[in-house]
Write an enzyme that holds these catalytic residues in place. Structure first.
Site, PDB file in Angstrom:
ATOM      1  N   THR A   1     -12.135 -17.047 -30.566  1.00  0.00           N
ATOM      2  CA  THR A   1     -12.733 -16.562 -31.801  1.00  0.00           C
ATOM      3  C   THR A   1     -12.989 -15.084 -31.611  1.00  0.00           C
ATOM      4  O   THR A   1     -14.104 -14.640 -31.507  1.00  0.00           O
ATOM      5  CB  THR A   1     -14.030 -17.279 -32.149  1.00  0.00           C
ATOM      6  OG1 THR A   1     -13.780 -18.668 -32.167  1.00  0.00           O
ATOM      7  CG2 THR A   1     -14.520 -16.892 -33.525  1.00  0.00           C
TER       8      THR A   1
ATOM      9  N   GLU B   1     -22.238 -15.641 -25.754  1.00  0.00           N
ATOM     10  CA  GLU B   1     -23.403 -16.354 -26.294  1.00  0.00           C
ATOM     11  C   GLU B   1     -24.309 -16.828 -25.158  1.00  0.00           C
ATOM     12  O   GLU B   1     -23.928 -17.652 -24.331  1.00  0.00           O
ATOM     13  CB  GLU B   1     -22.940 -17.527 -27.143  1.00  0.00           C
ATOM     14  CG  GLU B   1     -22.258 -17.068 -28.424  1.00  0.00           C
ATOM     15  CD  GLU B   1     -21.542 -18.177 -29.162  1.00  0.00           C
ATOM     16  OE1 GLU B   1     -21.229 -17.972 -30.353  1.00  0.00           O
ATOM     17  OE2 GLU B   1     -21.269 -19.227 -28.559  1.00  0.00           O
TER      18      GLU B   1
END
Length: 409
Positions: free
Chosen positions: A193, A280
């Site tokens: 992504t 993340e």
């Protein structure tokens, strides 16, 4: 917090002659945020790209491939965040094409001269009407110096925008290379992504540009992993506006190609490493180097076995020198004739294992000292040959679970 990563300074991002960028608010997923970006290219620019290896690729990826294959000069890119337009079938393709038609009409070009890109939640209908309604504002905002704004507008779960810039001499002329990227999760080899857009004013032939974008991707975005997932929307695009005025580079073997190649790869690597630093929940930036392989391919197998391992990544998060996890990953990497008695393992300057066993002078407190650092180097020597490779990854923390559990809320 990202690992040793600062937001880009707008005045350090050199404008690329022939490229203008504009952003706007469309309310794709959230109100009052800039979520649509247009990159307009002057006539004469050439574009090359590489895309996700995921067979379940998103509608914009399919449309980009179609438009590039059509062979018409690309005049604009349009990027939305908040919605991936993936897993949306024929309706998603129709909506991506509608956005291209809308932008093409306003620019006075053909729809096949527009490339669409989307990032965000999968299996939700693209609100193309909102995107199309925002295009006039994005076009009104077009500016050569708007790289930093565009880097922010393409973010999803990123905590910081990502941008890089270089200037080099090619054929006696100053050449600029500037790029932006986004990505923080669902990152692994064959990109993820992530979206990356790099532009240069170098004069380079289309075939050489396509070779350069593949080489740059292999040296950067295809060497990072956060969680081992490959997304549906990965795209890395290289633009050449051909405005620098030097003799045309027709091959990467040309004498003048080395400086350009080095600059493009450097920018791509900086952008790729920024994605890992902003992974993340990441608290550690980890460089995994594997030496002594018979081929680079088997070195990559070992490097990614280490970098993908949840057990290795959680040990780094805890600064727990449970380093047998690394040796176990080396062992299951898939090299059938690997001799475990020939393997050496290092953490930065600490020699952890030799000949497949704990080094007699290794002390656990030395391993823990290294693992407490925000940046850690892991090196494995297979002692099988002269090949080597490097990949970049991060640790796996509690926050990674929380971010992804709450992503759609």
């Amino acid at each position: 917090m990202p690992v040793n990563l600062l937001p880009p300074q707008p005045d350090a991002l050199h404008p690329v002659p022939g490229v203008r960028l504009g952003v706007a608010m469309a309310g794709v997923r959230k109100a009052n945020r800039r979520d649509v970006t247009v990159i307009a290219l002057d006539e004469g620019a050439t574009v090359a790209g590489v895309f996700t290896a995921n067979r379940f690729c998103a509608a914009p990826v399919q449309v980009c491939r179609e438009h590039l294959a059509a062979g018409q000069a690309v005049r604009a890119l349009v990027i939305n965040t908040g919605n991936a337009n993936a897993g949306t079938g024929d309706d998603g393709l129709a909506r991506a094409r509608s956005v291209c038609r809308a932008l093409a009409q306003q620019l006075g070009v053909a729809p096949t001269q527009v490339l669409p890109f989307s990032t965000g939640v999968i299996m939700e209908t693209l609100p193309n009407e909102r995107i199309e309604a925002a295009l006039p504002a994005a076009l009104a905002d077009l500016g050569a110096a708007h790289w930093a704004q565009a880097a922010e507008a393409i973010m999803t779960t990123d905590t910081l925008p990502k941008a890089a810039s270089r200037r080099v001499s090619v054929g006696g002329r100053t050449v600029t290379v500037t790029g932006i990227s986004k990505g923080a999760g669902m990152i692994r080899p064959n990109m993820a992504t992530m979206l990356g857009f790099v532009a240069t004013d170098a004069v380079i032939a289309p075939a050489a540009l396509q070779a350069l974008v593949r080489e740059a991707a292999d040296a950067s975005f295809n060497r990072i992993t956060i969680d081992g997932d490959t997304s549906t929307n990965d795209s890395f695009v290289l633009i050449a506006t051909r405005r620098a005025g030097h003799a045309e580079i027709t091959s990467l073997d040309d004498t003048d190609s080395a400086a350009l190649r080095d600059a493009v790869v450097a920018v791509a690597q900086q952008l790729a490493q920024a994605i890992v630093r902003d992974g993340e929940g990441a608290t550690k930036f980890i460089t995994v180097r594997v030496d002594g392989g018979r081929t680079e391919a088997e070195c990559r197998q070992v490097a990614y076995a280490i970098a993908h391992s949840p057990l290795v990544k959680t040990a780094f998060f805890a600064s727990d020198p449970n380093l047998g996890r690394i040796l176990a990953a080396v062992g299951y990497a898939g090299i059938d004739d690997l001799d475990q008695t020939s393997i050496d393992l290092y953490l930065d300057d600490v020699h952890v294992a030799t000949r497949g066993a704990r080094h007699p002078r290794y002390r656990e407190e030395d391993g823990q000292r290294v693992m407490k650092q925000s940046e850690v180097g892991v090196r494995v020597d297979l002692h099988r040959g002269a090949a080597s490779t490097t990949v970049w990854t991060c640790d796996l923390s509690h926050d990674y679970v929380s971010i992804n559990a709450d992503y759609r809320s």
